[in-house]
Scaffold this motif. Structure first.
Motif, short mmCIF file in Angstrom:
data_model
loop_
_atom_site.label_atom_id
_atom_site.label_comp_id
_atom_site.label_asym_id
_atom_site.label_seq_id
_atom_site.Cartn_x
_atom_site.Cartn_y
_atom_site.Cartn_z
N ASP A 85 -11.86 24.44 83.65
CA ASP A 85 -12.89 25.47 83.60
C ASP A 85 -12.41 26.65 82.75
O ASP A 85 -11.22 26.94 82.70
N GLU A 87 -12.06 29.41 79.34
CA GLU A 87 -11.63 29.37 77.94
C GLU A 87 -10.41 28.49 77.72
O GLU A 87 -10.14 28.07 76.60
N LYS A 90 -11.03 25.55 75.73
CA LYS A 90 -11.40 25.63 74.30
C LYS A 90 -10.13 25.66 73.45
O LYS A 90 -9.90 26.61 72.70
N GLY A 118 -21.46 25.53 81.13
CA GLY A 118 -21.73 26.78 80.41
C GLY A 118 -21.37 26.66 78.94
O GLY A 118 -21.14 25.55 78.42
N GLY A 119 -21.28 27.81 78.29
CA GLY A 119 -21.01 27.85 76.86
C GLY A 119 -19.66 27.28 76.48
O GLY A 119 -19.51 26.68 75.41
N VAL A 120 -18.68 27.43 77.36
CA VAL A 120 -17.35 26.89 77.06
C VAL A 120 -17.43 25.38 76.94
O VAL A 120 -16.95 24.78 75.96
N ASP A 123 -19.42 24.38 73.79
CA ASP A 123 -18.67 24.62 72.54
C ASP A 123 -17.59 23.56 72.34
O ASP A 123 -17.42 23.01 71.25
N THR A 143 -25.97 25.00 81.76
CA THR A 143 -26.18 25.37 83.16
C THR A 143 -25.96 26.85 83.45
O THR A 143 -26.26 27.32 84.53
N SER A 144 -25.37 27.59 82.50
CA SER A 144 -25.23 29.04 82.71
C SER A 144 -26.34 29.75 81.94
O SER A 144 -26.90 29.18 80.99
N SER A 151 -25.83 29.73 73.58
CA SER A 151 -24.84 28.84 72.94
C SER A 151 -25.30 27.41 72.76
O SER A 151 -24.77 26.70 71.91
N LYS A 156 -23.62 25.81 66.72
CA LYS A 156 -22.25 26.28 66.56
C LYS A 156 -21.41 25.66 67.67
O LYS A 156 -21.70 25.84 68.86
N LYS A 165 -10.74 34.20 68.48
CA LYS A 165 -11.76 33.47 69.22
C LYS A 165 -12.62 32.63 68.27
O LYS A 165 -12.98 33.09 67.19
N PHE A 183 -30.77 25.37 87.55
CA PHE A 183 -29.30 25.42 87.57
C PHE A 183 -28.82 26.85 87.84
O PHE A 183 -27.75 27.07 88.38
N THR A 186 -27.31 28.57 91.28
CA THR A 186 -25.95 28.51 91.83
C THR A 186 -24.93 29.31 91.01
O THR A 186 -23.74 29.30 91.33
N1 NAD Z 1 -21.91 28.31 70.29
C1 NAD Z 1 -22.51 29.47 70.33
O1 NAD Z 1 -23.46 29.73 69.56
C2 NAD Z 1 -22.10 30.48 71.35
C3 NAD Z 1 -22.88 31.62 71.58
C4 NAD Z 1 -22.48 32.50 72.58
C5 NAD Z 1 -21.34 32.24 73.31
N2 NAD Z 1 -20.60 31.13 73.06
C6 NAD Z 1 -19.41 30.81 73.87
O2 NAD Z 1 -19.83 30.57 75.19
C7 NAD Z 1 -18.72 30.80 76.06
C8 NAD Z 1 -19.19 31.55 77.29
O3 NAD Z 1 -20.13 30.78 77.97
P1 NAD Z 1 -20.43 31.01 79.53
O4 NAD Z 1 -20.62 32.44 79.78
O5 NAD Z 1 -21.48 30.06 79.90
O6 NAD Z 1 -19.01 30.67 80.20
P2 NAD Z 1 -18.48 29.35 80.94
O7 NAD Z 1 -18.85 28.13 80.23
O8 NAD Z 1 -17.04 29.60 81.22
O9 NAD Z 1 -19.30 29.35 82.31
C9 NAD Z 1 -19.12 30.41 83.19
C10 NAD Z 1 -18.68 29.94 84.59
O10 NAD Z 1 -19.83 29.53 85.29
C11 NAD Z 1 -19.65 28.21 85.79
N3 NAD Z 1 -20.98 27.63 85.82
C12 NAD Z 1 -21.76 27.29 84.77
N4 NAD Z 1 -22.97 26.91 85.20
C13 NAD Z 1 -22.96 27.01 86.55
C14 NAD Z 1 -23.95 26.79 87.56
N5 NAD Z 1 -25.18 26.41 87.27
N6 NAD Z 1 -23.59 27.00 88.83
C15 NAD Z 1 -22.33 27.43 89.15
N7 NAD Z 1 -21.38 27.68 88.24
C16 NAD Z 1 -21.69 27.47 86.95
C17 NAD Z 1 -18.67 27.59 84.83
O11 NAD Z 1 -18.01 26.48 85.40
C18 NAD Z 1 -17.73 28.76 84.59
O12 NAD Z 1 -16.84 28.92 85.66
C19 NAD Z 1 -17.70 31.56 75.25
O13 NAD Z 1 -16.61 30.71 74.96
C20 NAD Z 1 -18.43 31.93 73.97
O14 NAD Z 1 -17.57 32.01 72.86
C21 NAD Z 1 -20.96 30.25 72.11
#
Ligand code: NAD
Length: 375
Positions: A85, A87, A90, A118-120, A123, A143-144, A151, A156, A165, A183, A186
């Motif tokens: 889970d 960064e 990545k 999520g975005g991690v 990506d 799911t986030s 994202s 990307k 980063k 989603f 939670t």
């Molecule tokens: N590719 C792109 O265009 C783009 C754009 C913006 C951000 N990003 C990237 O996205 C990342 C951040 O994404 P994030 O904020 O989603 O972080 P993340 O993926 O770490 O998710 C955040 C947390 O929420 C948990 N989670 C996700 N969905 C859940 C759900 N439905 N229920 C319970 N827990 C859940 C995850 O396991 C994690 O612990 C960064 O690495 C950033 O660089 C990419």
């Protein structure tokens, strides 16, 4: 910016379809409530090979991995992989471990990778999809909140490098994005507020009225009212789809989406991707960008105050675990991908609903702007 029209289907999932129009690489974003069960139906129309790898981090896997894979019938070959889970996944090592797992499980060129998370996750698993066997199908299931509004759309994909980063990556469009608002129920408050950072970003950069919706529905938004959220997520997705359609490779207006991000990436790098989440960093970055706009008299005070007041509602501060140094942050910003000929390109708000991209050569402006986040 004129919004594209989404297709709305009145069914029990309250589904909307937004199409990202990229000619032969166009794809649909299916937005709904409980529509995850329809994933195999959509996929069936897109792929012939029935090998599917669903990749999720532990918090999402515990909640959803079994139920999502159970949506697929016996005529699919679904394999599940749990990755770290946050960064820490990545990285080149984590990507390499996924390649090994795919090879050992004989995943072929026509197979599909589904990042569930999520975005991690999107990506990192998206980067794997872009590079494994020179590219296999990618279907995002974000799911986030951050992944749903940002994202998972636009192609990307990438990972971090110890020096910065998202420095290693590709543009690789998915075949489909399935966005199930349920989603979000939670998602913990911290992560939810992180996603709101990106939503506020859309509110500032687009005249589509998202900022006003945020101001007028603050309590519903704080309480994760699903119907208000559905509406706002849909608006954000439409804006991003339109921007990506017009500027897939970020030669022009796609750069507007980087509002707050040059600062955010510097904060995240400074905190070594721990203790400060991306969305929190974006909120802090927007504060600094507003400070620069104010100093340059680009933005009316009344609009700057409205932005600052909305950001105050979410009470995000730099963690006290480390005292960040202004000069070090500036040095990190200079290494950012968006830096051109030594000057830092900042996306700066002109008013609510309009931003501009500007090279900032006067470093003292940037150094002073860190005061907006207490440095
Ligand atoms: N590719 C792109 O265009 C783009 C754009 C913006 C951000 N990003 C990237 O996205 C990342 C951040 O994404 P994030 O904020 O989603 O972080 P993340 O993926 O770490 O998710 C955040 C947390 O929420 C948990 N989670 C996700 N969905 C859940 C759900 N439905 N229920 C319970 N827990 C859940 C995850 O396991 C994690 O612990 C960064 O690495 C950033 O660089 C990419």
């Amino acid at each position: 910016m004129k919004l594209i029209q989404g297709k709305t289907v009145i069914n029990k999932y309250r589904e909307h379809t937004v199409t990202v129009d990229l000619k032969d690489r166009s794809y649909d974003i299916q937005i709904g409530e409980g529509n995850i069960s329809r994933l195999p139906v959509y996929l069936e129309n897109l792929v012939t090979n029935r090998q599917v790898a669903i990749i999720a981090p532990p918090p999402v896997a515990d909640l959803y991995l079994d139920s999502v894979s159970a949506c697929f019938g016996n005529n699919w070959n679904v394999q599940k992989l749990i990755i770290a889970d946050g960064e820490t996944s990545k990285t080149q090592d984590a990507v390499s471990a996924v390649y090994t797992w795919l090879l050992e499980n004989h995943f072929e060129r026509g197979a599909t990778i589904i990042p569930l998370g999520g975005g991690v996750t999107g990506d990192m698993a998206g980067f794997v999809a872009a590079t494994y066997l020179r590219g296999i199908n990618l279907v995002h299931v974000p799911t986030s909140l951050l992944a749903q509004v940002d994202s998972s759309i636009g192609g990307k994909v990438g990972i971090n490098h110890p020096l910065g980063k998202n420095l290693i990556g590709a543009f690789y469009q998915p075949r489909l994005v399935l966005t199930d608002i349920n989603f979000l129920k939670t998602l913990n408050d911290d992560e939810y507020y992180c996603g709101l950072g990106e939503v506020i970003k859309y509110g500032i950069l687009s005249p589509a009225g998202i900022f006003e919706k945020l101001e007028n529905n603050l309590n519903e938004i704080k309480n994760k009212n699903i119907s208000v959220l559905s509406d706002i997520v849909h608006d954000c997705i439409q804006i991003k789809a339109e921007i990506v359609k017009n500027d897939e490779k970020e030669a022009g207006i796609r750069a507007f989406l980087n509002l707050g991000h040059t600062y955010a990436h510097a904060f995240e790098t400074d905190f070594k991707y721990a203790g400060l989440k991306h969305g929190q960093a974006v909120i802090l970055g927007i504060r600094c960008a507003v400070a620069v706009s104010r100093k340059l008299k680009l933005i009316p005070d009344s609009d700057a105050i409205r932005i600052e007041s909305l950001l105050d509602e979410f009470n995000i501060h730099l963690p006290r675990s480390k005292k960040s140094d202004r000069a070090e942050l500036l040095a990190i910003m200079k290494r950012d991908k968006k830096t051109r000929a030594g000057s830092i390109n900042l996306v700066l708000p002109r008013k609510i609903g309009e931003v501009t991209v500007m090279p900032v050569t006067d470093e003292s402006l940037i150094l002073e702007s860190f005061a907006a986040v207490g440095l």
